[in-house]
Design a protein around this motif. Structure first.
Motif, PDB file in Angstrom:
ATOM      1  N   ALA A   1       0.294  -8.771   0.012  1.00 20.41           N
ATOM      2  CA  ALA A   1       0.889  -9.553   1.093  1.00 20.41           C
ATOM      3  C   ALA A   1       2.031  -8.783   1.744  1.00 20.41           C
ATOM      4  N   SER A   2       2.579  -9.343   2.806  1.00 28.40           N
ATOM      5  CA  SER A   2       3.701  -8.727   3.504  1.00 28.40           C
ATOM      6  C   SER A   2       4.871  -8.519   2.554  1.00 28.40           C
ATOM      7  N   LEU A   3       5.649  -7.488   2.833  1.00 33.36           N
ATOM      8  CA  LEU A   3       6.849  -7.228   2.037  1.00 33.36           C
ATOM      9  C   LEU A   3       7.701  -8.490   1.955  1.00 33.36           C
ATOM     10  N   GLY A   4       8.067  -8.879   0.757  1.00 32.95           N
ATOM     11  CA  GLY A   4       8.946 -10.024   0.578  1.00 32.95           C
ATOM     12  C   GLY A   4       8.262 -11.364   0.609  1.00 32.95           C
ATOM     13  N   ALA A   5       6.976 -11.421   0.907  1.00 33.90           N
ATOM     14  CA  ALA A   5       6.283 -12.715   0.943  1.00 33.90           C
ATOM     15  C   ALA A   5       6.202 -13.321  -0.450  1.00 33.90           C
ATOM     16  N   VAL A   6       5.925 -12.490  -1.449  1.00 35.60           N
ATOM     17  CA  VAL A   6       5.941 -12.910  -2.847  1.00 35.60           C
ATOM     18  C   VAL A   6       7.196 -12.329  -3.485  1.00 35.60           C
TER      19      VAL A   6
ATOM     20  N   VAL B   1      10.625  -7.870 -11.624  1.00 44.16           N
ATOM     21  CA  VAL B   1       9.737  -6.712 -11.577  1.00 44.16           C
ATOM     22  C   VAL B   1      10.580  -5.459 -11.804  1.00 44.16           C
ATOM     23  N   VAL B   2      10.154  -4.603 -12.732  1.00 43.86           N
ATOM     24  CA  VAL B   2      10.855  -3.343 -12.942  1.00 43.86           C
ATOM     25  C   VAL B   2      10.769  -2.539 -11.647  1.00 43.86           C
ATOM     26  N   PRO B   3      11.887  -2.166 -11.054  1.00 35.21           N
ATOM     27  CA  PRO B   3      11.819  -1.489  -9.759  1.00 35.21           C
ATOM     28  C   PRO B   3      11.188  -0.110  -9.869  1.00 35.21           C
ATOM     29  N   ALA B   4      10.337   0.203  -8.908  1.00 34.62           N
ATOM     30  CA  ALA B   4       9.808   1.552  -8.762  1.00 34.62           C
ATOM     31  C   ALA B   4      10.467   2.175  -7.541  1.00 34.62           C
ATOM     32  N   CYS B   5      10.163   1.618  -6.390  1.00 34.77           N
ATOM     33  CA  CYS B   5      10.814   2.006  -5.138  1.00 34.77           C
ATOM     34  C   CYS B   5      11.154   0.682  -4.463  1.00 34.77           C
TER      35      CYS B   5
ATOM     36  N   TYR C   1      10.208  -1.107  -1.167  1.00 37.73           N
ATOM     37  CA  TYR C   1       8.811  -1.206  -0.754  1.00 37.73           C
ATOM     38  C   TYR C   1       7.899  -1.790  -1.831  1.00 37.73           C
ATOM     39  N   ASP C   2       8.451  -2.296  -2.924  1.00 40.31           N
ATOM     40  CA  ASP C   2       7.640  -2.864  -4.000  1.00 40.31           C
ATOM     41  C   ASP C   2       7.131  -4.261  -3.635  1.00 40.31           C
ATOM     42  N   CYS C   3       5.883  -4.544  -3.974  1.00 40.15           N
ATOM     43  CA  CYS C   3       5.276  -5.863  -3.752  1.00 40.15           C
ATOM     44  C   CYS C   3       4.565  -6.327  -5.015  1.00 40.15           C
TER      45      CYS C   3
ATOM     46  N   VAL D   1       1.417   1.928   4.174  1.00 42.16           N
ATOM     47  CA  VAL D   1       1.364   0.507   4.526  1.00 42.16           C
ATOM     48  C   VAL D   1       2.693  -0.199   4.269  1.00 42.16           C
ATOM     49  N   ASN D   2       3.234  -0.066   3.069  1.00 44.81           N
ATOM     50  CA  ASN D   2       4.513  -0.724   2.778  1.00 44.81           C
ATOM     51  C   ASN D   2       5.662  -0.072   3.535  1.00 44.81           C
ATOM     52  N   LEU D   3       5.614   1.248   3.681  1.00 42.28           N
ATOM     53  CA  LEU D   3       6.671   1.934   4.425  1.00 42.28           C
ATOM     54  C   LEU D   3       6.798   1.377   5.838  1.00 42.28           C
ATOM     55  N   LEU D   4       5.669   1.035   6.447  1.00 41.12           N
ATOM     56  CA  LEU D   4       5.657   0.588   7.838  1.00 41.12           C
ATOM     57  C   LEU D   4       5.651  -0.926   7.961  1.00 41.12           C
ATOM     58  N   ASP D   5       5.919  -1.632   6.850  1.00 46.29           N
ATOM     59  CA  ASP D   5       6.016  -3.095   6.836  1.00 46.29           C
ATOM     60  C   ASP D   5       4.735  -3.748   7.339  1.00 46.29           C
ATOM     61  N   LEU D   6       3.623  -3.343   6.733  1.00 46.56           N
ATOM     62  CA  LEU D   6       2.317  -3.893   7.066  1.00 46.56           C
ATOM     63  C   LEU D   6       1.768  -4.638   5.843  1.00 46.56           C
ATOM     64  N   ALA D   7       0.756  -5.465   6.072  1.00 48.72           N
ATOM     65  CA  ALA D   7       0.066  -6.190   5.001  1.00 48.72           C
ATOM     66  C   ALA D   7      -1.358  -5.656   4.895  1.00 48.72           C
ATOM     67  N   ALA D   8      -2.009  -5.875   3.749  1.00 52.35           N
ATOM     68  CA  ALA D   8      -3.364  -5.353   3.578  1.00 52.35           C
ATOM     69  C   ALA D   8      -4.165  -6.198   2.599  1.00 52.35           C
ATOM     70  N   VAL D   9      -5.460  -6.302   2.898  1.00 50.15           N
ATOM     71  CA  VAL D   9      -6.426  -6.953   2.015  1.00 50.15           C
ATOM     72  C   VAL D   9      -7.512  -5.930   1.704  1.00 50.15           C
ATOM     73  N   ALA D  10      -7.714  -5.635   0.415  1.00 52.71           N
ATOM     74  CA  ALA D  10      -8.720  -4.662  -0.004  1.00 52.71           C
ATOM     75  C   ALA D  10      -9.917  -5.385  -0.591  1.00 52.71           C
ATOM     76  N   VAL D  11     -11.114  -5.052  -0.096  1.00 53.89           N
ATOM     77  CA  VAL D  11     -12.334  -5.716  -0.565  1.00 53.89           C
ATOM     78  C   VAL D  11     -13.409  -4.671  -0.852  1.00 53.89           C
ATOM     79  N   PRO D  12     -14.343  -4.991  -1.758  1.00 53.79           N
ATOM     80  CA  PRO D  12     -15.401  -4.031  -2.096  1.00 53.79           C
ATOM     81  C   PRO D  12     -16.382  -3.839  -0.955  1.00 53.79           C
TER      82      PRO D  12
END
Length: 561
Positions: A177-182, A187-191, A194-196, A388-399
């Motif tokens: 989801a969008s950054l900050g939506a959830v 969560v142990v921080p990585a970056c 930009y973590d989601c 994607v996260n760097l540019l504040d975008l959302a994404a849905v990945a499907v097979p």
């Protein structure tokens, strides 16, 4: 999520049977005691039987081991980092409150740094179908737990693609989801900029049921964001999709190229218009995450721990994070400004499109491939996800199919908080009924020219309105036809009324305001009682006029007559 009533205790029993059958110990870092899980599941069953509102009762799930679950160790795949949290991460707490039962904590690339799923002292996570191939990372264990049918869904995290690449390589759905939506507290921080927190599930309907429960700001996460009032609630019927030019697909494994071509054909068959664009500016921005000074965020998050415990450090992770030492604070400031300009450039590039569709991962390597080139293979896997996260975008990945045992998937990428558009486009691609992935919106009931297939329906769809279903008024309304172009009706309450058919639509609050502002006289909006006793906003008239057509039994019937 299937609409069936399932005993939580029975589902938990089945999950542990499946764990034994699959014999994949590398999936788990901390598996809960079976008796404890069953006891919790029975408590959920009892609460549900007593009438508690538990929409996720009957479901079991797994949690990536960089997300806190109260009472279970959090390791981030680094044993010396281990601590036992006293409270759940907000996302976990919301799932617990909804009746879902956690099975345990799953393996990951150490400190969520990697896309391969092999950078862990707890073992490399093997692909769900072909154990010789990688599962993808960093949320490798969570994805495989779902793909093997152990968990109904799982939580992962995503900074560079970790909630999407493992979905693609295991034939499941991953929603970032969008950054900050959830909320990402616990969560142990990585970056951390930009973590989601992400969701893996077998299908979009299942993922949506989870997302609706965990989405929304939290006071314990200052980076969490509310969904804007004007966020679209539906994809247009014929979306405009940007796709990469052939020149931008050089990273794609030739074995997977036919699957990409077939995916484009399937998208076009749904009514979408596909336009190739130059995505090089996006790919250039992606390089900032690991090759620029933004790596300093990872060093700040856990670099000191790796320095103090070199024996626990994955060599590749330590090498990557150690590279932050060559950058200065001025370098970081400069790269942050570069990224700000890149966001503006990306917004302009995608402004004429509803979404951008990309291969999720350009290859599905083997474990041997990663051993031979751990950095190069990892970098290739993130070609179409890192930005994607760097540019504040959302994404849905499907097979999107397989080539032998190589799995392939596509990602539908949208602007921030246009997540629903991405989910709808992805669902059409999969042939699923598009699910609502986020709560919110205002109901509008329509009874005439704004219904599906009618002349003014475009006024709703252009505002991103979402069709919810058919409705009927309470038996207390009359319908009047106006002599307008195009013809349209309104309903009025009357003691001598009837029950009239219509449709329910969902609009963002801001969209409903624009819709009302554009209504011509004498039309207005007011409250209308439905046959289930509820009230909803619908069309009325300030000065009731027109021909009474109640006897026709509704607007469609009137037009037919």
């Amino acid at each position: 999520m299937t609409g069936e009533t399932v005993s939580s205790a029975a589902r938990a029993e089945t999950a542990f049977e499946r764990i034994a059958e699959t014999d994949r110990p590398e999936v788990w870092i901390a598996l809960r005691d079976k008796d404890d899980v069953i006891a919790e599941a029975r408590a959920v069953d009892a609460a549900a039987a007593a009438g508690a509102d538990l929409p996720l009762a009957g479901l079991v799930y797994a949690v990536k081991d960089n997300i806190d679950v109260a009472g279970l160790p959090t390791t981030a795949a680094c044993p010396s980092y281990t601590y036992v949290p006293q409270r759940d991460a907000t996302a976990v707490a919301r799932l617990r409150a909804a009746g879902a039962v956690c099975l345990g904590k799953t393996n990951l690339d150490q400190f969520a740094t990697g896309l391969v799923g092999t950078r862990s002292p707890y073992g490399a996570v093997r692909g769900a179908v072909d154990p010789a191939r990688i599962a993808g990372g960093s949320s490798s264990g969570s994805a495989v737990a779902v793909a093997l049918g152990i968990a109904d869904f799982a939580l992962g995290t995503d900074t560079a693609g970790s909630g999407r690449v493992p979905a693609a390589l295991n034939g499941i759905v991953g929603v970032k989801a969008s950054l900050g939506a959830v909320p990402a507290d616990g969560v142990v921080p990585a970056c951390p900029s930009y973590d989601c927190v992400t969701v893996f599930a077998p299908d979009l309907t299942a993922a949506a049921a989870v997302l609706r429960r965990i989405t929304g700001p939290s006071p314990t996460d200052p980076a969490s964001r509310p969904r804007p009032d004007g966020a679209p609630l539906s994809a247009p019927p014929a979306p405009r999709l940007a796709v990469p030019r052939p020149a931008d697909l050089t990273a794609l494994d030739p074995d997977l190229t036919p699957l990409w071509d077939a995916a484009l054909d399937r998208l076009a068959a749904t009514g979408a218009t596909l336009t190739p664009i130059d995505i090089q500016p996006l790919l250039a921005a992606a390089l900032l995450l690991y090759e620029g000074a933004l790596i300093a965020e990872r060093a700040a998050a856990f670099g000191a721990h790796l320095d103090a415990h070199p024996g626990d450090a994955d060599p590749v992770v330590a090498h990557l994070v150690g590279g932050a030492a060559k950058f200065t604070a001025a370098d970081l400031a400069a790269d942050q400004q570069t990224l700000r300009r890149s966001r503006t450039e990306a917004a302009a590039l995608l402004a004429d499109f509803d979404a951008l569709v990309l291969p999720t991962a350009p290859l599905h390597p083997t474990l041997d491939d990663v051993r031979a080139d751990p950095v190069g293979v990892n970098a290739a896997l993130g070609t179409y996800t890192n930005f994607v996260n760097l540019l504040d975008l959302a994404a849905v990945a499907v097979p999107a199919g397989t080539a032998g045992t190589k799995h392939f998937g596509i990602s539908v990428v949208t602007a921030a908080f246009a997540d629903q558009i991405g989910a709808d486009i992805a669902a059409r691609f999969l042939g699923e009924h598009p699910p609502l992935i986020a709560p919110g919106g205002t109901d509008l009931v329509v009874f005439g020219a704004h219904m599906t297939g009618m002349p003014l329906n475009g006024q709703l769809t252009d505002l991103g309105a979402r069709f919810i279903g058919d409705v009927r008024t309470a038996p207390a309304y009359r319908m009047h036809a106006l002599d307008t172009a195009p013809p349209k009706p309104f309903v009025t309450r009357s003691e001598l009324g009837a029950s009239l058919p219509g449709e329910r639509w969902l609009l963002a609050p801001a969209a409903l305001g624009r819709f009302l502002a554009d209504l011509p006289a004498p039309m207005t909006l007011g409250k209308i009682e439905l046959d289930d006793g509820t009230w909803a906003t619908g069309f009325c008239a300030t000065a009731p006029t027109g021909t009474d057509i109640t006897a026709a039994g509704g607007w469609r019937a009137h037009l037919t007559a």
